[in-house]
Design an enzyme around this catalytic site. Structure first.
Site, PDB file in Angstrom:
ATOM      1  CG  HIS A  22      -1.972   1.090   1.021  1.00  0.00           C
ATOM      2  ND1 HIS A  22      -3.253   0.924   2.035  1.00  0.00           N
ATOM      3  CD2 HIS A  22      -1.996   2.388   0.615  1.00  0.00           C
ATOM      4  CE1 HIS A  22      -3.679   2.042   1.689  1.00  0.00           C
ATOM      5  NE2 HIS A  22      -2.996   2.974   0.830  1.00  0.00           N
ATOM      6  CG  HIS A 206      -7.529   3.087  -0.936  1.00  0.00           C
ATOM      7  ND1 HIS A 206      -6.840   2.391  -1.943  1.00  0.00           N
ATOM      8  CD2 HIS A 206      -6.523   3.933  -0.313  1.00  0.00           C
ATOM      9  CE1 HIS A 206      -5.570   2.794  -1.831  1.00  0.00           C
ATOM     10  NE2 HIS A 206      -5.197   3.803  -0.950  1.00  0.00           N
ATOM     11  CD  GLU A 209      -7.553   6.634   4.852  1.00  0.00           C
ATOM     12  OE1 GLU A 209      -7.823   6.735   3.949  1.00  0.00           O
ATOM     13  OE2 GLU A 209      -6.668   7.217   5.505  1.00  0.00           O
ATOM     14  CG  ASP A 289       0.075   8.957  -0.084  1.00  0.00           C
ATOM     15  OD1 ASP A 289       0.195   8.689  -1.192  1.00  0.00           O
ATOM     16  OD2 ASP A 289      -1.167   8.562   0.763  1.00  0.00           O
TER      17      ASP A 289
HETATM   18 ZN   LIG Z   1      -3.724   4.723   0.035  1.00  0.00          ZN
END
Ligand SMILES: [Zn+2]
Length: 352
Positions: A22, A206, A209, A289
């Site tokens: 990821h 995804h 979240e 990220d």
């Molecule tokens: Zn992600």
């Protein structure tokens, strides 16, 4: 308070061969590269120092910065530079294999072609692989902000590249979706995922979240997802949790990202990652990220070990779960598993 990492453990975690499932290639862009490409492509940045952009109050706040960073990528050479630096920077912290997301929706909407994005990524990754020995596969992510019709067009474009034997297309092993979860339904994307699955592409999504466990289950039921990226809300539903444990459907969890981007938990020590693993979920460890959150995979392993008081063998087990959840064929997984197990012995830190 978090427990100190015992002497030697930090260095061993840095050197431990690690898999990452990821990580968004656009989210690995060095701040200097953001500046260089913005200047070359005449993209106005609102600040002189890109690191000043990298502060977020929510997932959607982060996405506005992510989209700005994406916008500095224009030419095939830009993608090649990004991909090269991404893999070299990963290898410097023990990365040996990554399945990396790229999200071309903005670039396709701006008139660029999927062929040049894929060829650029392949060029940069091949150079980094030759230099460092790291290996990187690609996952084409649909950006939910562009909707389901764009996802279907994109998967059709990918399949056309495969039929044409386009440069680098063999590196794309799967599809997924990312970007905002708010106001979205997984089922809208069923047709795009169906076309990808019918062509033999692997599928991930995804979810969880900014959405509940029912949305996580819908990704498996409606999209054929084999992994879930994040999946933070899964523990709210014991039935969904049991199903993921029984079927060992992997979660690609990014604890530090969840603190810094989504503000899902006040501190790392309060993250659900230990509870996920305690319940028997195949919960892997990833950065999401890294450049945009001042992170790398070695730091993520050290941060998690420190926050949860985990020692060497637990962290090696986490690395092995990354191998278990990856999409390499069985023989490729066996090679990686042996490499991690070998490191368990050869890198074992002295007793603290
Ligand atoms: Zn992600």
């Amino acid at each position: 308070m978090t427990a100190p990492v015992v002497p030697g453990l930090a260095e061993a975690l840095e050197a431990l061969p690690k898999v990452e499932l990821h990580c968004h290639v656009e989210g690995t862009m060095r701040p200097a590269t953001v500046s260089d490409l913005a200047a070359a492509n005449e993209v106005d940045l609102p600040v002189a120092d890109p690191t000043e952009l990298y502060r977020y109050d929510s997932l959607d706040g982060f996405l506005r910065v992510f989209w700005l960073v994406q916008s500095v990528l224009v030419t095939q050479g830009d993608w090649a530079r990004l991909a090269y630096e991404s893999a070299v920077d990963g290898a410097a912290h023990g990365l040996v294999y990554r399945e990396s997301f790229f999200t071309p929706a903005r670039h396709l909407a701006a008139g660029r072609t999927l062929a040049e994005v894929v060829a650029g990524l392949d060029e940069g990754l091949a150079a980094a692989e030759a230099e460092t020995g790291v290996r990187v596969a690609l996952i084409l992510d649909f950006d939910r902000d562009f909707g389901a019709a764009a996802a279907e067009e994109t998967v059709d474009a990918l399949l056309a590249l495969r039929r044409a034997g386009a440069t680098g297309v063999e590196r794309v092993v799967g599809v997924g979706y990312d970007s905002t979860e708010i106001g979205q339904e997984p089922g809208w994307y069923a047709e795009a995922f169906r076309r990808a699955g019918a062509a033999g592409l692997r599928r991930t999504a995804h979810q969880g979240e900014d959405s509940g466990p029912e949305a996580i289950a819908a990704c498996v039921d409606l999209l054929g997802a084999e992994r879930i990226d994040h999946g933070l809300s899964i523990l709210e539903d014991p039935d969904v949790t049991s199903r993921f444990v029984d079927d060992q459907i992997a979660l690609t969890v990014c604890p530090s990202s969840n603190i810094r981007i989504a503000n899902a938990f006040p501190t790392l020590a309060e993250h659900v990652f230990p509870e996920m693993r305690h319940r028997g979920l195949l919960a892997t460890l990833n950065t999401d990220d890294p450049a945009l959150t001042d992170l790398d995979l070695g730091r993520e392993y050290r941060a998690v070990a420190s926050a949860f008081g985990w020692g060497w063998d637990t962290m090696v087990d986490i690395a092995l779960d990354g191998v278990a959840a990856c999409w390499l064929p069985d023989d490729g997984k066996a090679v990686l598993r042996a490499r991690v197990e070998d490191a368990r012995t050869t890198l074992r830190p002295p007793p603290g």
